[in-house]
Scaffold this motif. Sequence first.
Motif, PDB file in Angstrom:
ATOM      1  N   PHE A 138       0.789  -1.232   0.000  1.00  0.00           N
ATOM      2  CA  PHE A 138       0.000   0.000   0.000  1.00  0.00           C
ATOM      3  C   PHE A 138       0.822   1.284   0.000  1.00  0.00           C
ATOM      4  CE2 PHE A 138      -2.564  -3.246   2.365  1.00  0.00           C
ATOM      5  CZ  PHE A 138      -3.431  -3.527   1.314  1.00  0.00           C
ATOM      6  N   CYS A 139       2.139   1.184   0.215  1.00  0.00           N
ATOM      7  CA  CYS A 139       2.997   2.374   0.193  1.00  0.00           C
ATOM      8  C   CYS A 139       3.955   2.366  -0.994  1.00  0.00           C
ATOM      9  CB  CYS A 139       3.799   2.482   1.489  1.00  0.00           C
ATOM     10  SG  CYS A 139       2.764   2.763   2.938  1.00  0.00           S
ATOM     11  N   THR A 140       3.900   1.300  -1.790  1.00  0.00           N
ATOM     12  CA  THR A 140       4.700   1.229  -3.012  1.00  0.00           C
ATOM     13  C   THR A 140       3.821   0.625  -4.108  1.00  0.00           C
ATOM     14  OG1 THR A 140       5.591  -1.043  -2.980  1.00  0.00           O
ATOM     15  CG2 THR A 140       6.603   0.545  -1.466  1.00  0.00           C
ATOM     16  N   GLU A 141       4.325   0.680  -5.318  1.00  0.00           N
ATOM     17  CA  GLU A 141       3.622   0.065  -6.445  1.00  0.00           C
ATOM     18  C   GLU A 141       4.260  -1.268  -6.833  1.00  0.00           C
ATOM     19  OE1 GLU A 141       0.857   0.743  -7.997  1.00  0.00           O
ATOM     20  OE2 GLU A 141       0.447   2.507  -6.754  1.00  0.00           O
ATOM     21  N   ALA A 142       5.128  -1.797  -5.953  1.00  0.00           N
ATOM     22  CA  ALA A 142       5.880  -3.007  -6.282  1.00  0.00           C
ATOM     23  C   ALA A 142       4.988  -4.219  -6.523  1.00  0.00           C
ATOM     24  CB  ALA A 142       6.882  -3.312  -5.171  1.00  0.00           C
ATOM     25  N   SER A 143       3.857  -4.306  -5.816  1.00  0.00           N
ATOM     26  CA  SER A 143       2.969  -5.459  -5.982  1.00  0.00           C
ATOM     27  C   SER A 143       1.794  -5.141  -6.911  1.00  0.00           C
ATOM     28  CB  SER A 143       2.450  -5.943  -4.624  1.00  0.00           C
ATOM     29  OG  SER A 143       1.763  -4.901  -3.948  1.00  0.00           O
ATOM     30  N   GLY A 144       1.810  -3.957  -7.515  1.00  0.00           N
ATOM     31  CA  GLY A 144       0.831  -3.625  -8.539  1.00  0.00           C
ATOM     32  C   GLY A 144      -0.540  -3.236  -8.041  1.00  0.00           C
ATOM     33  N   PHE A 145      -0.617  -2.483  -6.941  1.00  0.00           N
ATOM     34  CA  PHE A 145      -1.924  -2.100  -6.403  1.00  0.00           C
ATOM     35  C   PHE A 145      -2.759  -1.353  -7.444  1.00  0.00           C
ATOM     36  CE2 PHE A 145      -4.986   0.661  -4.407  1.00  0.00           C
ATOM     37  CZ  PHE A 145      -5.561  -0.143  -3.445  1.00  0.00           C
ATOM     38  N   SER A 146      -2.174  -0.362  -8.104  1.00  0.00           N
ATOM     39  CA  SER A 146      -2.936   0.468  -9.039  1.00  0.00           C
ATOM     40  C   SER A 146      -3.456  -0.326 -10.229  1.00  0.00           C
ATOM     41  CB  SER A 146      -2.070   1.635  -9.537  1.00  0.00           C
ATOM     42  OG  SER A 146      -1.767   2.522  -8.472  1.00  0.00           O
ATOM     43  N   ALA A 147      -2.707  -1.350 -10.638  1.00  0.00           N
ATOM     44  CA  ALA A 147      -3.154  -2.185 -11.757  1.00  0.00           C
ATOM     45  C   ALA A 147      -4.274  -3.125 -11.327  1.00  0.00           C
ATOM     46  CB  ALA A 147      -1.978  -2.977 -12.311  1.00  0.00           C
ATOM     47  N   LEU A 148      -4.173  -3.648 -10.097  1.00  0.00           N
ATOM     48  CA  LEU A 148      -5.195  -4.561  -9.589  1.00  0.00           C
ATOM     49  C   LEU A 148      -6.484  -3.827  -9.236  1.00  0.00           C
ATOM     50  CD1 LEU A 148      -3.253  -7.009  -7.234  1.00  0.00           C
ATOM     51  CD2 LEU A 148      -4.501  -7.615  -9.307  1.00  0.00           C
ATOM     52  N   PHE A 149      -6.345  -2.622  -8.687  1.00  0.00           N
ATOM     53  CA  PHE A 149      -7.499  -1.853  -8.241  1.00  0.00           C
ATOM     54  C   PHE A 149      -7.487  -0.473  -8.899  1.00  0.00           C
ATOM     55  CE2 PHE A 149      -6.449  -4.795  -4.761  1.00  0.00           C
ATOM     56  CZ  PHE A 149      -7.661  -5.476  -4.645  1.00  0.00           C
ATOM     57  N   PRO A 150      -7.747  -0.414 -10.193  1.00  0.00           N
ATOM     58  CA  PRO A 150      -7.717   0.885 -10.900  1.00  0.00           C
ATOM     59  C   PRO A 150      -8.726   1.861 -10.311  1.00  0.00           C
ATOM     60  CG  PRO A 150      -8.771  -0.822 -12.249  1.00  0.00           C
ATOM     61  CD  PRO A 150      -8.154  -1.523 -11.083  1.00  0.00           C
ATOM     62  N   GLY A 151      -8.275   3.087 -10.181  1.00  0.00           N
ATOM     63  CA  GLY A 151      -9.154   4.127  -9.664  1.00  0.00           C
ATOM     64  C   GLY A 151      -9.128   4.285  -8.161  1.00  0.00           C
ATOM     65  N   LEU A 152      -8.391   3.405  -7.466  1.00  0.00           N
ATOM     66  CA  LEU A 152      -8.313   3.487  -6.003  1.00  0.00           C
ATOM     67  C   LEU A 152      -6.942   4.005  -5.574  1.00  0.00           C
ATOM     68  CD1 LEU A 152     -10.061   0.205  -4.752  1.00  0.00           C
ATOM     69  CD2 LEU A 152     -11.046   2.471  -5.135  1.00  0.00           C
ATOM     70  N   MET A 153      -6.930   4.791  -4.504  1.00  0.00           N
ATOM     71  CA  MET A 153      -5.699   5.368  -3.973  1.00  0.00           C
ATOM     72  C   MET A 153      -5.580   4.994  -2.493  1.00  0.00           C
ATOM     73  SD  MET A 153      -4.490   9.364  -4.092  1.00  0.00           S
ATOM     74  CE  MET A 153      -4.687   9.389  -5.876  1.00  0.00           C
ATOM     75  N   PRO A 154      -4.584   4.159  -2.120  1.00  0.00           N
ATOM     76  CA  PRO A 154      -4.472   3.707  -0.736  1.00  0.00           C
ATOM     77  C   PRO A 154      -3.648   4.645   0.147  1.00  0.00           C
ATOM     78  CG  PRO A 154      -2.867   2.554  -2.065  1.00  0.00           C
ATOM     79  CD  PRO A 154      -3.598   3.494  -3.000  1.00  0.00           C
ATOM     80  N   SER A 162     -14.132  10.695   3.657  1.00  0.00           N
ATOM     81  CA  SER A 162     -15.194  11.641   3.275  1.00  0.00           C
ATOM     82  C   SER A 162     -14.924  12.324   1.938  1.00  0.00           C
ATOM     83  CB  SER A 162     -15.348  12.719   4.361  1.00  0.00           C
ATOM     84  OG  SER A 162     -14.164  13.504   4.473  1.00  0.00           O
ATOM     85  N   ARG A 163     -13.854  11.909   1.248  1.00  0.00           N
ATOM     86  CA  ARG A 163     -13.537  12.553  -0.023  1.00  0.00           C
ATOM     87  C   ARG A 163     -14.637  12.297  -1.035  1.00  0.00           C
ATOM     88  NH1 ARG A 163     -11.236  16.429   0.886  1.00  0.00           N
ATOM     89  NH2 ARG A 163     -10.391  16.627  -1.211  1.00  0.00           N
ATOM     90  N   PRO A 164     -15.111  13.339  -1.711  1.00  0.00           N
ATOM     91  CA  PRO A 164     -16.190  13.168  -2.696  1.00  0.00           C
ATOM     92  C   PRO A 164     -15.725  12.403  -3.923  1.00  0.00           C
ATOM     93  CG  PRO A 164     -15.339  15.401  -2.769  1.00  0.00           C
ATOM     94  CD  PRO A 164     -14.675  14.752  -1.602  1.00  0.00           C
ATOM     95  N   GLY A 165     -16.631  11.660  -4.524  1.00  0.00           N
ATOM     96  CA  GLY A 165     -16.314  10.956  -5.760  1.00  0.00           C
ATOM     97  C   GLY A 165     -15.787   9.563  -5.580  1.00  0.00           C
ATOM     98  N   GLY A 166     -15.396   9.205  -4.342  1.00  0.00           N
ATOM     99  CA  GLY A 166     -14.894   7.868  -4.080  1.00  0.00           C
ATOM    100  C   GLY A 166     -13.457   7.664  -4.528  1.00  0.00           C
ATOM    101  N   GLY A 167     -13.010   6.408  -4.484  1.00  0.00           N
ATOM    102  CA  GLY A 167     -11.673   6.067  -4.944  1.00  0.00           C
ATOM    103  C   GLY A 167     -10.577   6.187  -3.914  1.00  0.00           C
ATOM    104  N   HIS A 168     -10.926   6.430  -2.634  1.00  0.00           N
ATOM    105  CA  HIS A 168      -9.918   6.586  -1.593  1.00  0.00           C
ATOM    106  C   HIS A 168     -10.023   5.428  -0.598  1.00  0.00           C
ATOM    107  CE1 HIS A 168     -10.137  10.613  -3.306  1.00  0.00           C
ATOM    108  NE2 HIS A 168      -8.930  10.835  -2.799  1.00  0.00           N
ATOM    109  N   VAL A 169      -8.865   4.934  -0.178  1.00  0.00           N
ATOM    110  CA  VAL A 169      -8.804   3.767   0.701  1.00  0.00           C
ATOM    111  C   VAL A 169      -7.953   4.084   1.923  1.00  0.00           C
ATOM    112  CG1 VAL A 169      -8.148   1.345   0.915  1.00  0.00           C
ATOM    113  CG2 VAL A 169      -8.977   2.223  -1.287  1.00  0.00           C
ATOM    114  N   ALA A 170      -8.549   4.010   3.099  1.00  0.00           N
ATOM    115  CA  ALA A 170      -7.807   4.130   4.354  1.00  0.00           C
ATOM    116  C   ALA A 170      -7.468   2.724   4.824  1.00  0.00           C
ATOM    117  CB  ALA A 170      -8.638   4.858   5.402  1.00  0.00           C
TER     118      ALA A 170
END
Length: 336
Positions: free
Chosen positions: A123-139, A175-183
């Motif tokens: 969740f703090c790097t792109e080494a395991s491909g988070f953005s490719a697996l979960f497009p549109g989400l930001m952890p 609470s970010r509008p539009g979605g796509g955010h992951v805590a």
Amino acid sequence: MMKIEFAPLNVPLRRRLQTAAVVQWVFSFLVLAQCCLAMFILLSLSRWWILAALYAGWLYLDRDTPSCGGRRSHWVRSWTVWKYFSDYFPITLIKTVDLDPKHNYLFGFHPHGVLVAGGFGNFCTEASGFSALFPGLMPYLLMLPFWFRVPFFRDYIMCGGLVSSEKASASYILSRPGGGHVAVVAVGGAPESLDARPGALTLQVLNRKGFIKMALKHGAHLVPVFSFGENELFDQMENPVGSLLRRLQERLQKVMGVALPLFHARGVFQYSFGLLPYRKPIHTVVGRPIAVTQTPSPSAEDIETLHKLYLEGLTQLFEENKAIYGIPQNKHLQFI
């Protein structure tokens, strides 16, 4: 007398680079903050004190950033060093279902482990491909507020997407509008790290309901995440509940806010002792989302009902995947 098992001389360069990447990660986790603080103090006492004064002013003006989404850097998250770091174990991120980027999500990460290696790598790097697996989400991985008060260090960790674990910080993300955010919350917290050792399946979650209330208040979908192998990376000195060592660790944790597990594993040039994690695979499985209806003022019953659903989802996730990752069928999660 302990027999030392030395690493062979003909280790491939790729593996040496993986070890170097993990050395810098362990260094960053254990002593980089202290080095940054010392550097700031020395700068303040030198003839370059004006730089320290300017940075102190910046710290004041920027004080709310760690609880307002941080300041992530795609460049830092994509550094080649993180790929070597991930390949050392290796770390693998597994998706069970698609997650709709129109929603915000709260990931409950289990177990905490000693140094949250799976949480960081996924969740703090792109080494395991988070953005490719979960497009549109930001952890965003939540971390104790204490670390964001350390000069220079705070700016570095925010680049990876680390943010303060304060309630205001989680609220800002969810609470970010539009979605796509992951805590992403390591639910067991620092106390759970004191029980992190190979084979441990005990999770501190029964009395952890703040993240449930947060999900309800913002209507964020809950997602259980289990990181198989997280507890296999380090051994730890025996510290059963009630022992002198455990009481001392718990006292320090209450005073300092951080746990101090006395862990050990392997070294750089030998495999018998040291602070580097073992080369054990980590498989982080992201479960099915639990839909949450926004309830601005959730009742105790609302929280209890959703908490029960979450535990059921977490248990199901573990039971469905444990055989795949080498856990015997007679082993089950224990909630305390």
